[in-house]
Design a protein around this motif. Sequence first.
Motif, PDB file in Angstrom:
ATOM      1  N   GLN A 153       7.172   4.167  21.675  1.00  0.00           N
ATOM      2  CA  GLN A 153       7.922   5.427  21.563  1.00  0.00           C
ATOM      3  C   GLN A 153       8.375   5.891  22.952  1.00  0.00           C
ATOM      4  O   GLN A 153       7.625   5.818  23.922  1.00  0.00           O
ATOM      5  CB  GLN A 153       7.067   6.501  20.915  1.00  0.00           C
ATOM      6  CG  GLN A 153       6.756   6.211  19.448  1.00  0.00           C
ATOM      7  CD  GLN A 153       5.804   7.236  18.865  1.00  0.00           C
ATOM      8  OE1 GLN A 153       4.870   7.695  19.535  1.00  0.00           O
ATOM      9  NE2 GLN A 153       6.054   7.619  17.608  1.00  0.00           N
ATOM     10  N   PRO A 154       9.649   6.337  23.045  1.00  0.00           N
ATOM     11  CA  PRO A 154      10.205   6.709  24.365  1.00  0.00           C
ATOM     12  C   PRO A 154       9.408   7.785  25.075  1.00  0.00           C
ATOM     13  O   PRO A 154       9.354   7.800  26.312  1.00  0.00           O
ATOM     14  CB  PRO A 154      11.610   7.185  24.024  1.00  0.00           C
ATOM     15  CG  PRO A 154      11.931   6.530  22.725  1.00  0.00           C
ATOM     16  CD  PRO A 154      10.637   6.464  21.970  1.00  0.00           C
ATOM     17  N   ASN A 155       8.817   8.704  24.339  1.00  0.00           N
ATOM     18  CA  ASN A 155       8.106   9.813  24.985  1.00  0.00           C
ATOM     19  C   ASN A 155       6.606   9.577  25.055  1.00  0.00           C
ATOM     20  O   ASN A 155       5.843  10.493  25.336  1.00  0.00           O
ATOM     21  CB  ASN A 155       8.380  11.112  24.243  1.00  0.00           C
ATOM     22  CG  ASN A 155       8.018  11.011  22.762  1.00  0.00           C
ATOM     23  OD1 ASN A 155       7.631   9.936  22.306  1.00  0.00           O
ATOM     24  ND2 ASN A 155       8.117  12.124  22.039  1.00  0.00           N
ATOM     25  N   SER A 156       6.181   8.328  24.780  1.00  0.00           N
ATOM     26  CA  SER A 156       4.744   8.025  24.758  1.00  0.00           C
ATOM     27  C   SER A 156       4.356   7.311  26.036  1.00  0.00           C
ATOM     28  O   SER A 156       5.031   6.372  26.479  1.00  0.00           O
ATOM     29  CB  SER A 156       4.410   7.153  23.543  1.00  0.00           C
ATOM     30  OG  SER A 156       3.048   6.775  23.595  1.00  0.00           O
ATOM     31  N   LEU A 157       3.246   7.814  26.597  1.00  0.00           N
ATOM     32  CA  LEU A 157       2.709   7.136  27.775  1.00  0.00           C
ATOM     33  C   LEU A 157       1.775   5.984  27.408  1.00  0.00           C
ATOM     34  O   LEU A 157       1.427   5.167  28.252  1.00  0.00           O
ATOM     35  CB  LEU A 157       1.958   8.142  28.653  1.00  0.00           C
ATOM     36  CG  LEU A 157       2.812   9.260  29.264  1.00  0.00           C
ATOM     37  CD1 LEU A 157       1.927  10.215  30.052  1.00  0.00           C
ATOM     38  CD2 LEU A 157       3.897   8.681  30.131  1.00  0.00           C
ATOM     39  N   SER A 158       1.353   5.912  26.175  1.00  0.00           N
ATOM     40  CA  SER A 158       0.442   4.861  25.739  1.00  0.00           C
ATOM     41  C   SER A 158       1.221   3.565  25.530  1.00  0.00           C
ATOM     42  O   SER A 158       2.242   3.531  24.849  1.00  0.00           O
ATOM     43  CB  SER A 158      -0.258   5.265  24.431  1.00  0.00           C
ATOM     44  OG  SER A 158      -1.017   4.175  23.938  1.00  0.00           O
ATOM     45  N   VAL A 159       0.691   2.482  26.135  1.00  0.00           N
ATOM     46  CA  VAL A 159       1.345   1.179  25.983  1.00  0.00           C
ATOM     47  C   VAL A 159       0.945   0.509  24.672  1.00  0.00           C
ATOM     48  O   VAL A 159       1.441  -0.565  24.346  1.00  0.00           O
ATOM     49  CB  VAL A 159       0.980   0.257  27.162  1.00  0.00           C
ATOM     50  CG1 VAL A 159       1.538   0.831  28.458  1.00  0.00           C
ATOM     51  CG2 VAL A 159      -0.534   0.072  27.271  1.00  0.00           C
ATOM     52  N   GLU A 160       0.050   1.157  23.888  1.00  0.00           N
ATOM     53  CA  GLU A 160      -0.434   0.536  22.669  1.00  0.00           C
ATOM     54  C   GLU A 160       0.281   1.037  21.431  1.00  0.00           C
ATOM     55  O   GLU A 160      -0.063   0.661  20.315  1.00  0.00           O
ATOM     56  CB  GLU A 160      -1.935   0.813  22.511  1.00  0.00           C
ATOM     57  CG  GLU A 160      -2.785   0.230  23.624  1.00  0.00           C
ATOM     58  CD  GLU A 160      -4.261   0.545  23.421  1.00  0.00           C
ATOM     59  OE1 GLU A 160      -4.557   1.527  22.722  1.00  0.00           O
ATOM     60  OE2 GLU A 160      -5.101  -0.199  23.938  1.00  0.00           O
ATOM     61  N   SER A 161       1.299   1.893  21.600  1.00  0.00           N
ATOM     62  CA  SER A 161       1.938   2.512  20.447  1.00  0.00           C
ATOM     63  C   SER A 161       2.999   1.626  19.799  1.00  0.00           C
ATOM     64  O   SER A 161       3.627   2.018  18.817  1.00  0.00           O
ATOM     65  CB  SER A 161       2.573   3.846  20.868  1.00  0.00           C
ATOM     66  OG  SER A 161       3.564   3.610  21.863  1.00  0.00           O
ATOM     67  N   GLY A 162       3.211   0.455  20.318  1.00  0.00           N
ATOM     68  CA  GLY A 162       4.155  -0.487  19.731  1.00  0.00           C
ATOM     69  C   GLY A 162       3.708  -1.914  20.015  1.00  0.00           C
ATOM     70  O   GLY A 162       2.673  -2.183  20.643  1.00  0.00           O
ATOM     71  N   ASP A 163       4.487  -2.868  19.491  1.00  0.00           N
ATOM     72  CA  ASP A 163       4.168  -4.277  19.779  1.00  0.00           C
ATOM     73  C   ASP A 163       4.211  -4.498  21.283  1.00  0.00           C
ATOM     74  O   ASP A 163       5.144  -4.044  21.961  1.00  0.00           O
ATOM     75  CB  ASP A 163       5.187  -5.193  19.100  1.00  0.00           C
ATOM     76  CG  ASP A 163       5.075  -5.129  17.578  1.00  0.00           C
ATOM     77  OD1 ASP A 163       3.992  -4.783  17.082  1.00  0.00           O
ATOM     78  OD2 ASP A 163       6.073  -5.464  16.896  1.00  0.00           O
ATOM     79  N   HIS A 164       3.201  -5.200  21.798  1.00  0.00           N
ATOM     80  CA  HIS A 164       3.150  -5.414  23.230  1.00  0.00           C
ATOM     81  C   HIS A 164       2.502  -6.761  23.552  1.00  0.00           C
ATOM     82  O   HIS A 164       1.830  -7.373  22.702  1.00  0.00           O
ATOM     83  CB  HIS A 164       2.403  -4.275  23.937  1.00  0.00           C
ATOM     84  CG  HIS A 164       1.011  -4.057  23.417  1.00  0.00           C
ATOM     85  ND1 HIS A 164       0.741  -3.292  22.297  1.00  0.00           N
ATOM     86  CD2 HIS A 164      -0.198  -4.479  23.894  1.00  0.00           C
ATOM     87  CE1 HIS A 164      -0.564  -3.272  22.089  1.00  0.00           C
ATOM     88  NE2 HIS A 164      -1.156  -3.981  23.058  1.00  0.00           N
ATOM     89  N   LEU A 165       2.697  -7.184  24.784  1.00  0.00           N
ATOM     90  CA  LEU A 165       2.178  -8.470  25.278  1.00  0.00           C
ATOM     91  C   LEU A 165       1.157  -8.203  26.359  1.00  0.00           C
ATOM     92  O   LEU A 165       1.431  -7.495  27.324  1.00  0.00           O
ATOM     93  CB  LEU A 165       3.320  -9.330  25.849  1.00  0.00           C
ATOM     94  CG  LEU A 165       2.905 -10.604  26.592  1.00  0.00           C
ATOM     95  CD1 LEU A 165       2.261 -11.606  25.641  1.00  0.00           C
ATOM     96  CD2 LEU A 165       4.120 -11.225  27.283  1.00  0.00           C
ATOM     97  N   LEU A 166      -0.045  -8.772  26.197  1.00  0.00           N
ATOM     98  CA  LEU A 166      -1.108  -8.666  27.189  1.00  0.00           C
ATOM     99  C   LEU A 166      -1.167  -9.970  27.978  1.00  0.00           C
ATOM    100  O   LEU A 166      -1.070 -11.061  27.414  1.00  0.00           O
ATOM    101  CB  LEU A 166      -2.447  -8.402  26.515  1.00  0.00           C
ATOM    102  CG  LEU A 166      -2.587  -7.064  25.767  1.00  0.00           C
ATOM    103  CD1 LEU A 166      -3.939  -6.987  25.071  1.00  0.00           C
ATOM    104  CD2 LEU A 166      -2.421  -5.889  26.729  1.00  0.00           C
ATOM    105  N   ILE A 167      -1.352  -9.831  29.284  1.00  0.00           N
ATOM    106  CA  ILE A 167      -1.462 -10.992  30.175  1.00  0.00           C
ATOM    107  C   ILE A 167      -2.756 -10.863  30.950  1.00  0.00           C
ATOM    108  O   ILE A 167      -3.025  -9.816  31.550  1.00  0.00           O
ATOM    109  CB  ILE A 167      -0.279 -11.062  31.153  1.00  0.00           C
ATOM    110  CG1 ILE A 167       1.057 -11.067  30.397  1.00  0.00           C
ATOM    111  CG2 ILE A 167      -0.375 -12.296  32.053  1.00  0.00           C
ATOM    112  CD1 ILE A 167       2.263 -10.955  31.305  1.00  0.00           C
ATOM    113  N   GLY A 168      -3.557 -11.926  30.934  1.00  0.00           N
ATOM    114  CA  GLY A 168      -4.776 -11.959  31.731  1.00  0.00           C
ATOM    115  C   GLY A 168      -4.732 -13.147  32.663  1.00  0.00           C
ATOM    116  O   GLY A 168      -4.379 -14.257  32.250  1.00  0.00           O
TER     117      GLY A 168
END
Length: 723
Positions: A153-168
């Motif tokens: 969401q454009p106004n969301s600071l959380s990176v978990e609110s949509g599909d996302h890619l994690l890199i370790g």
Amino acid sequence: MRLRFSIRLQLVVLSLFLFTIPYLGYNYVWELEQYLRNGQEQTMIGTARAVATALHERPALFDSQSAYLQDVRPGTDLYAPPIHYPIRLDGELNDWQQVNELVSEYGSAEVIEYYSGNQGEPVSLSFKHMVGRYGQFLYAMFEVSDDALLWRQPNSLSVESGDHLLIGMETPEGTLARYVVAPYESGWVNAYKLASSTDTTRAVENALSIQGRWQETANGYNIELRFPLSMTTGGLAFTLVDVDNAETRDKQYALGTANTKDLEKLGTVITPSPEIERILAGLKYADSRVWVVDKHKRVLARAGDIQSATGIEVTAPQTERSAAWQWVENEWLLPVYYQILTRPPADFIDELDDAYALVGQDLGTALNGQPDSLWRLSPDNKAIILSAAYPIFIDGNVMGAVVIEQTTNGIRTLRNRALEQLFHVILAVMLLGTLGLLLFASRISSRIRQLRDSTEAVIDDNGKIVGTLPVSNQRDEIGDLSRSFSDVLSRLQQYNSYLENMASRLSHELRTPIAVVKSSLDMLGHVSEKQQQDVFVTRAQSGVNRLSTILNSMSEATRLEQAIAQEDLETFNVVKVITGCIEGYKHTYTNRKWVLTTSEEQLMIDGSPELIAQFFDKIISNAVDFSSEEDEINVTLSKRDKRAILSVSNPGPLLPQGMKEQLLQSMVSVRKENDVQNAAQSPHLGLGLYIANIIMMFHKGSLSLNDREDKTGVIVTASVPLA
């Protein structure tokens, strides 16, 4: 014509054996090719050993984690092959065709974690993934299939609110660094670095070094990323987190290569080693293709091109040839030769072109610590490729292998060139040999036909010999055959002459006894006194006895041959037999002088004493008949080279010219009525010397007639082997 054709045909068939020459030459060249291949194989193993020696005990050349793994985990441990040109980060994935052999697919089996009690729920997310290296950057792509794409969401600071890619990834300091890519929409993206705690996905700062594009597609979305290789020492993992509920924005599950929260569970990524590539850089001029692989058979570096790695450099011959010969060779000869031979291909399919992992028995053996080699065909069966592998040791352990590859095109070119020259020579030899044989056959058949015509010309239609056969001076078999024919015809002519004169000879021999018998019978009818009748009866019986003697002489040779067949051999002293015979001749032929010369008291031979005595009688009878009263007949008996030599010499007329051999034949006589004193009492049918020769052959001896050296008479010599 039939004879001539037969000889020509036989010689043509014989000339076919000349084809054994190209067969043997062909096999010889193939054997040489095998030796060259063995030499090439040993040379390549030596080259692989030399390259491996330069890499032994240099652990810095190998990745600290990936090269030391005991087992490679497919899908988790990643291989980043070199990319020939940089990936354009546009989300289209077109540039990845150059390394699409290494794409991996991920689905429900690769779920890393379920969230909010979604354990066992159907997994609607799947993706294809691969990585690659260009320069000092690592590129990654994801082709994701997702039934519902939710953007952050454009106004969301959380990176978990949509599909996302994690890199370790594992940092150069050996710690875990985590990053997230969570875009608001399709387009250019950067990553955020997450807090060090693995319990939260809170972004703490921008990670601008990780950049790329997230592009929505009809079936989901594509991701292309790039970041420097210096950010990691090899530990790397990617996880896609799926969010499908637009109301709750709850995470459902994480699907990826490995768990990005656990440093120990990170996958490893290996990239070709620039340091090893620099070591191999000079080998690209070595007419070989060189690979260096780790112990998991993944390519660390390579140099050279298999298309140009012919093994042996072959230069064109410098000999000058005429244009006519080149035209014949190119238009006629070489097309025929290459129905059997095969040309090395100018190009062939290389299944290992841009390969990033190798397989093969030779490589497996090398990774077990032993060098090995392998022959294989290219997929299009045009080229034969030889590979040799040698292990690389670090601290006593096999950490990789060097693989050297070459084709046999150079050897095949040398083989073809050798066979071309061999076939040229063989063809010339075959043509000249066949032509020579045909000419030789024509000459032989012509001479045989000439001999046949000459032979037929000297015999008339009634079988009578009307001429002589020309004697050939050629010192070969046909010349010998011609001389034999001439000799046979000469003997037949003499025999025919003898038969033609037989009537007159028999008439002469039979006339007197028949006249005696006839006159005695006529007178017997005109006298009445018994005393006179007895006289005429006695005269008639004398004539009949002489007729019987003549008939017995004619059948004597036949009876003798039958008697010899049944004769038993014994060992006897021939000196004693000859001495006894001469003593008898002295009383029989009192008007001749007898001289016996011998230095031997005993000469033992195997045979029949009676036959030897009969043989001696025939020889002595001839000597007496052809000599005069008071003549001296010399008999010599000696030993020479394990043979007994008996010679009888008498004065008298010389032998008829050219009839030395014929006189030993049956019914051959050269007597004239005035040559023999007792011609009226003793019939002569030409059988004496023939019988003597039969006896001598029975004793494995030989008989010869010659004139005396002083031309005053004849000497008869017999030679018999000693026991």
